[in-house]
Every structure is written in structure tokens, then in C-alpha cells.
Design a protein around this motif. Structure first.
Motif, PDB file in Angstrom:
ATOM      1  N   GLY A 102      45.918  16.843 -29.179  1.00 47.12           N
ATOM      2  CA  GLY A 102      47.032  16.069 -29.699  1.00 47.12           C
ATOM      3  C   GLY A 102      47.604  15.126 -28.658  1.00 47.12           C
ATOM      4  N   LYS A 103      48.821  14.660 -28.905  1.00 52.87           N
ATOM      5  CA  LYS A 103      49.441  13.667 -28.019  1.00 52.87           C
ATOM      6  C   LYS A 103      50.094  14.331 -26.807  1.00 52.87           C
ATOM      7  CE  LYS A 103      50.270  10.022 -31.435  1.00 52.87           C
ATOM      8  NZ  LYS A 103      51.272   9.142 -32.064  1.00 52.87           N
ATOM      9  N   ALA A 104      49.310  15.118 -26.091  1.00 55.69           N
ATOM     10  CA  ALA A 104      49.829  15.906 -24.974  1.00 55.69           C
ATOM     11  C   ALA A 104      49.147  15.522 -23.666  1.00 55.69           C
ATOM     12  CB  ALA A 104      49.629  17.394 -25.245  1.00 55.69           C
ATOM     13  N   TYR A 105      49.789  15.890 -22.569  1.00 53.79           N
ATOM     14  CA  TYR A 105      49.250  15.761 -21.213  1.00 53.79           C
ATOM     15  C   TYR A 105      48.657  14.386 -20.937  1.00 53.79           C
ATOM     16  CZ  TYR A 105      50.385  20.603 -20.338  1.00 53.79           C
ATOM     17  OH  TYR A 105      51.081  21.769 -20.146  1.00 53.79           O
ATOM     18  N   GLY A 106      47.335  14.282 -20.808  1.00 53.17           N
ATOM     19  CA  GLY A 106      46.720  13.019 -20.430  1.00 53.17           C
ATOM     20  C   GLY A 106      47.051  11.870 -21.353  1.00 53.17           C
ATOM     21  N   SER A 136      61.873   4.149  -2.970  1.00 51.12           N
ATOM     22  CA  SER A 136      62.566   4.246  -4.256  1.00 51.12           C
ATOM     23  C   SER A 136      62.827   5.707  -4.600  1.00 51.12           C
ATOM     24  CB  SER A 136      61.713   3.599  -5.355  1.00 51.12           C
ATOM     25  OG  SER A 136      62.259   3.876  -6.632  1.00 51.12           O
ATOM     26  N   ARG A 137      63.956   5.956  -5.228  1.00 47.92           N
ATOM     27  CA  ARG A 137      64.287   7.300  -5.712  1.00 47.92           C
ATOM     28  C   ARG A 137      63.994   7.435  -7.206  1.00 47.92           C
ATOM     29  NH1 ARG A 137      68.799   6.120  -2.171  1.00 47.92           N
ATOM     30  NH2 ARG A 137      70.059   5.490  -3.976  1.00 47.92           N
ATOM     31  N   ARG A 138      63.141   6.548  -7.709  1.00 47.08           N
ATOM     32  CA  ARG A 138      62.842   6.507  -9.145  1.00 47.08           C
ATOM     33  C   ARG A 138      61.349   6.675  -9.431  1.00 47.08           C
ATOM     34  NH1 ARG A 138      66.483   1.086 -10.498  1.00 47.08           N
ATOM     35  NH2 ARG A 138      68.529   1.979  -9.935  1.00 47.08           N
ATOM     36  N   ILE A 139      60.618   7.285  -8.504  1.00 50.57           N
ATOM     37  CA  ILE A 139      59.170   7.415  -8.669  1.00 50.57           C
ATOM     38  C   ILE A 139      58.876   8.758  -9.320  1.00 50.57           C
ATOM     39  CG2 ILE A 139      56.919   7.266  -7.552  1.00 50.57           C
ATOM     40  CD1 ILE A 139      58.263   5.841  -5.208  1.00 50.57           C
ATOM     41  N   LEU A 140      58.674   8.748 -10.622  1.00 55.25           N
ATOM     42  CA  LEU A 140      58.464  10.013 -11.326  1.00 55.25           C
ATOM     43  C   LEU A 140      57.670   9.800 -12.608  1.00 55.25           C
ATOM     44  CD1 LEU A 140      60.634  10.175 -13.944  1.00 55.25           C
ATOM     45  CD2 LEU A 140      62.246  10.340 -12.058  1.00 55.25           C
ATOM     46  N   THR A 141      57.156  10.923 -13.122  1.00 54.74           N
ATOM     47  CA  THR A 141      56.473  10.923 -14.413  1.00 54.74           C
ATOM     48  C   THR A 141      57.128  11.964 -15.307  1.00 54.74           C
ATOM     49  OG1 THR A 141      54.838  12.593 -13.717  1.00 54.74           O
ATOM     50  CG2 THR A 141      54.256  10.257 -13.381  1.00 54.74           C
ATOM     51  N   ASN A 142      57.004  11.759 -16.619  1.00 55.24           N
ATOM     52  CA  ASN A 142      57.530  12.721 -17.588  1.00 55.24           C
ATOM     53  C   ASN A 142      56.651  12.690 -18.825  1.00 55.24           C
ATOM     54  OD1 ASN A 142      59.168  14.475 -19.104  1.00 55.24           O
ATOM     55  ND2 ASN A 142      60.286  12.747 -19.973  1.00 55.24           N
ATOM     56  N   ILE A 143      56.052  13.821 -19.172  1.00 51.48           N
ATOM     57  CA  ILE A 143      55.185  13.867 -20.351  1.00 51.48           C
ATOM     58  C   ILE A 143      55.782  14.712 -21.478  1.00 51.48           C
ATOM     59  CG2 ILE A 143      53.093  13.406 -19.029  1.00 51.48           C
ATOM     60  CD1 ILE A 143      52.408  16.372 -19.199  1.00 51.48           C
ATOM     61  N   TYR A 144      57.036  15.149 -21.303  1.00 52.22           N
ATOM     62  CA  TYR A 144      57.709  15.899 -22.376  1.00 52.22           C
ATOM     63  C   TYR A 144      58.425  14.892 -23.275  1.00 52.22           C
ATOM     64  CZ  TYR A 144      59.394  20.262 -24.385  1.00 52.22           C
ATOM     65  OH  TYR A 144      59.618  21.333 -25.226  1.00 52.22           O
ATOM     66  N   VAL A 145      57.652  14.250 -24.133  1.00 53.06           N
ATOM     67  CA  VAL A 145      58.157  13.171 -24.987  1.00 53.06           C
ATOM     68  C   VAL A 145      58.516  13.763 -26.344  1.00 53.06           C
ATOM     69  CG1 VAL A 145      57.623  10.954 -26.050  1.00 53.06           C
ATOM     70  CG2 VAL A 145      56.747  11.492 -23.753  1.00 53.06           C
ATOM     71  N   HIS A 146      59.788  13.846 -26.647  1.00 53.05           N
ATOM     72  CA  HIS A 146      60.255  14.569 -27.826  1.00 53.05           C
ATOM     73  C   HIS A 146      59.720  13.989 -29.134  1.00 53.05           C
ATOM     74  CE1 HIS A 146      63.256  17.446 -26.114  1.00 53.05           C
ATOM     75  NE2 HIS A 146      63.044  16.669 -25.067  1.00 53.05           N
ATOM     76  N   GLU A 147      59.614  12.681 -29.220  1.00 50.17           N
ATOM     77  CA  GLU A 147      59.171  12.088 -30.477  1.00 50.17           C
ATOM     78  C   GLU A 147      57.704  12.419 -30.786  1.00 50.17           C
ATOM     79  OE1 GLU A 147      59.388   7.872 -30.497  1.00 50.17           O
ATOM     80  OE2 GLU A 147      58.296   7.613 -28.609  1.00 50.17           O
ATOM     81  N   ASP A 148      56.940  12.874 -29.784  1.00 51.53           N
ATOM     82  CA  ASP A 148      55.537  13.221 -29.998  1.00 51.53           C
ATOM     83  C   ASP A 148      55.272  14.722 -29.995  1.00 51.53           C
ATOM     84  OD1 ASP A 148      54.784  10.577 -30.217  1.00 51.53           O
ATOM     85  OD2 ASP A 148      54.232  10.372 -28.101  1.00 51.53           O
ATOM     86  N   MET A 152      51.641  17.553 -30.684  1.00 54.73           N
ATOM     87  CA  MET A 152      51.031  18.228 -29.535  1.00 54.73           C
ATOM     88  C   MET A 152      50.644  19.640 -29.944  1.00 54.73           C
ATOM     89  SD  MET A 152      53.521  17.144 -26.375  1.00 54.73           S
ATOM     90  CE  MET A 152      54.124  15.466 -26.161  1.00 54.73           C
ATOM     91  N   ASN A 153      49.399  20.034 -29.651  1.00 57.29           N
ATOM     92  CA  ASN A 153      48.955  21.382 -29.989  1.00 57.29           C
ATOM     93  C   ASN A 153      49.570  22.429 -29.071  1.00 57.29           C
ATOM     94  OD1 ASN A 153      47.487  19.957 -31.821  1.00 57.29           O
ATOM     95  ND2 ASN A 153      45.479  20.519 -31.038  1.00 57.29           N
ATOM     96  N   LEU A 154      50.042  22.001 -27.904  1.00 58.66           N
ATOM     97  CA  LEU A 154      50.807  22.859 -26.996  1.00 58.66           C
ATOM     98  C   LEU A 154      51.805  21.971 -26.272  1.00 58.66           C
ATOM     99  CD1 LEU A 154      51.164  25.706 -25.653  1.00 58.66           C
ATOM    100  CD2 LEU A 154      49.631  24.886 -23.852  1.00 58.66           C
ATOM    101  N   TYR A 155      53.077  22.365 -26.298  1.00 56.56           N
ATOM    102  CA  TYR A 155      54.071  21.597 -25.556  1.00 56.56           C
ATOM    103  C   TYR A 155      53.732  21.645 -24.064  1.00 56.56           C
ATOM    104  CZ  TYR A 155      57.249  21.606 -29.644  1.00 56.56           C
ATOM    105  OH  TYR A 155      57.824  21.425 -30.879  1.00 56.56           O
ATOM    106  N   PRO A 156      53.949  20.560 -23.329  1.00 57.02           N
ATOM    107  CA  PRO A 156      53.628  20.562 -21.899  1.00 57.02           C
ATOM    108  C   PRO A 156      54.397  21.639 -21.142  1.00 57.02           C
ATOM    109  CG  PRO A 156      54.033  18.333 -22.671  1.00 57.02           C
ATOM    110  CD  PRO A 156      54.446  19.246 -23.785  1.00 57.02           C
ATOM    111  N   CYS A 157      53.682  22.368 -20.297  1.00 58.97           N
ATOM    112  CA  CYS A 157      54.320  23.367 -19.422  1.00 58.97           C
ATOM    113  C   CYS A 157      54.750  22.700 -18.118  1.00 58.97           C
ATOM    114  CB  CYS A 157      53.360  24.524 -19.158  1.00 58.97           C
ATOM    115  SG  CYS A 157      52.950  25.485 -20.625  1.00 58.97           S
ATOM    116  N   ALA A 158      53.780  22.151 -17.384  1.00 63.36           N
ATOM    117  CA  ALA A 158      54.092  21.335 -16.210  1.00 63.36           C
ATOM    118  C   ALA A 158      54.323  19.919 -16.725  1.00 63.36           C
ATOM    119  CB  ALA A 158      52.946  21.383 -15.211  1.00 63.36           C
ATOM    120  N   TYR A 159      55.574  19.486 -16.773  1.00 63.89           N
ATOM    121  CA  TYR A 159      55.896  18.281 -17.537  1.00 63.89           C
ATOM    122  C   TYR A 159      56.380  17.106 -16.715  1.00 63.89           C
ATOM    123  CZ  TYR A 159      60.769  19.751 -16.970  1.00 63.89           C
ATOM    124  OH  TYR A 159      61.977  20.103 -16.444  1.00 63.89           O
TER     125      TYR A 159
END
Length: 282
Positions: A102-106, A136-148, A152-159
Motif C-alpha cells: 500500500g501507500k506505506a514506507y518507500g 538547517s534545523r528543518r532537515i527531516l522526513t515523515n512518512i506517517y501521512v494521515h490521509e493515506d 497502508m497495509n501496516l501503519y509505519p512503525c519507524a516513521y
């Protein structure tokens, strides 16, 4: 002895001695036989690994470095959500008939977003900032996207990963540090696996951005040991510990997208006996 072993043993003992049980509560995970999978848990576990001093492979049992790296590259480099692109079978339980999770992780890391500098996905944005705006103090990633989440077949654990660059006194190169945020973790099955994956990621990004690898801070909101894992954990943390192995990353690679699982290796990795057939809650 290995600092990663000490951190792991101390964490497990703290969970077993001071954690709270979910037994009797309504829980989502279950065993293959349908029995509810209860845990002993601790809230807000924080572990720090200094990658400049030691690579955090535990020696209590062997962690498969290349397989862990392969899964990390599947997510961060290939940005894939299909298990047919992965060499291991760790995601088989959550894949559909076409191999998709699903629309998870990668998938989420591969979505392009509009920035002032142009269209980029989250990984390319991290690399761009590390090279062009490292403090920069804004260098980050986030894959816990609520609208998707519903796709997702499994919600992200490491997000989420947050990167932070420092300048150590007396060193010409900058130092790359990172925080890994994880909402939930099966300590026996996944703790060192995740630590190793993101330690490799920090080393790889540091190399391609001409930096030194610094600290990896691992924040786990719900660190838990499943009921059927308790005897295994008790035996594991009582084992003999060995010195940390020496980590090698192919120094010729300067493009993150050129790394493969074969570009990582360790020397002098002495471990205890492997634990096989660990039951996994689903």
C-alpha cells in the motif's frame, strides 16, 4: 564489550522489571493461532549510539547486516512499496496479491513535493539540505501521512528521521547526527535490526555529503516485549558479550543512489548462537 549490547541488555531489563503489562486488555496484535499477543511495555525509551566510536551491531546474536541494509535501501533508495523488489521476506505478511504494502514506507518517501528550490521527494530534499544548508534545523522526513493511512497495509512503525549537523572542535569535516522516531517496536524481533538500518543510513548520507557519522538517537514511544518472547529475551540478555565488530562502507561511492547491500561489511563479528523460529505477532 559492545556498547550496543549494553544498551540492549539495560533496555530489556528495564522493560521486564519496570514495564507494564497489556494482559487482559483489548489488543490488536495476535499470534498465528489467534491468541491475543500481550506485551510488557515501556513508554518513551531513548537510546543513544555514537557511530564515531562503534557500529551498533549486537553480539548477543547475529544481526544480518546485508539484509537489514537491503530493506533500508528498498525504502530510502528504491522508494518501493512492493516486496518483489526486496530480497528478504520480512514484509510478506503485509503484502497483497500483487506484492504491494500500500501507500506505506518507500511510497511516501518517493512522493515529490513543491519546495522553493523545485520539486523533490523527501530523500532528495534531505540530501539537498545537507549539501547546501547543513546547519538547517528543518532537515527531516515523515512518512506517517494521515490521509493515506487507510491505504497502508501496516501503519509505519519507524516513521520519522530528523538530521542535525554539528561542527566538532578540531575537525575539518562536519558531523552528521540523526534522531529516529518510532511509535512502536517489537524489541526481540526488530530492535537491533532497526538500529543497524539507520546507522547504515547515517553512514551513507555522511559519506555522500562529505561528513563524519556522529550520533544516532533512537526514540521509541512503545518499546515492548511480547509474552511469548519473554523466556527468549531472558536467555539472550544473560549471554556472553563480545567486542563490537569493525564496520566498512565502500569509500568509492559518492552518490546515495549507487549504494547496494554489498557495499557494507563488518570484520571480527563474533556472536552468540542465532535464535531461530521467533514467533511474530501479526
Amino acid at each position: 564489550m559492545s556498547m550496543a549490547d549494553k544498551i540492549f541488555v539495560d533496555m530489556c531489563r528495564d522493560i521486564l522489571e519496570n514495564g507494564t503489562s497489556t494482559e487482559g486488555e483489548k489488543v490488536r496484535p495476535h499470534w498465528e493461532d489467534g491468541t491475543p499477543a500481550y506485551t510488557i511495555k515501556k513508554f518513551g525509551v531513548v537510546n543513544r549510539y555514537d557511530l564515531s566510536k562503534e557500529f551498533p551491531l549486537i553480539t548477543l546474536r547475529r544481526t544480518a547486516l546485508k539484509s537489514a541494509t537491503d530493506e533500508m535501501l528498498w525504502i530510502w533508495q528504491q522508494k518501493s512499496n512492493n516486496i518483489h523488489d526486496l530480497h528478504s521476506h520480512v514484509w510478506d505478511e503485509w503484502a497483497d496479491e500483487n506484492g504491494s504494502i500500500g501507500k506505506a514506507y518507500g511510497y511516501q518517501l518517493g512522493v515529490k513535493h513543491q519546495y522553493k528550490e523545485g520539486m523533490m521527494d523527501q530523500v532528495d530534499r534531505v540530501i539537498y539540505d545537507l549539501k547546501n544548508n547543513p546547519f538547517s534545523r528543518r532537515i527531516l522526513t515523515n512518512i506517517y501521512v494521515h490521509e493515506d493511512l487507510h491505504e497502508m497495509n501496516l501503519y509505519p512503525c519507524a516513521y520519522s528521521m530528523t538530521f542535525n549537523v554539528t561542527q566538532k572542535k578540531g575537525e575539518d569535516k562536519l558531523t552528521l547526527n540523526a534522531i529516529l522516531n518510532q511509535r512502536s517496536q517489537d524489541v526481540l524481533a526488530a530492535n537491533n535490526w532497526n538500529v543497524v538500518q539507520y546507522a547504515v543510513l547515517v553512514h551513507m548520507l555522511a559519506q555522500v555529503c562529505d561528513m563524519n557519522a556522529g550520533e544516532l538517537v533512537h526514540v521509541i514511544a512503545d518499546a515492548h516485549i511480547y509474552d511469548r518472547h519473554i523466556p527468549v529475551i531472558k536467555e539472550l540478555i544473560a549471554r556472553e558479550q563480545y567486542p563490537a565488530p569493525t564496520f566498512h562502507l565502500n569509500p568509492e561511492i559518492r552518490d546515495f543512489y549507487k549504494f547496494t547491500r554489498n557495499d557494507v561489511s563488518v570484520e571480527n563479528y563474533v556472536t552468540g548462537e542465532q535464535i531461530i523460529n521467533i514467533p511474530i505477532a501479526i
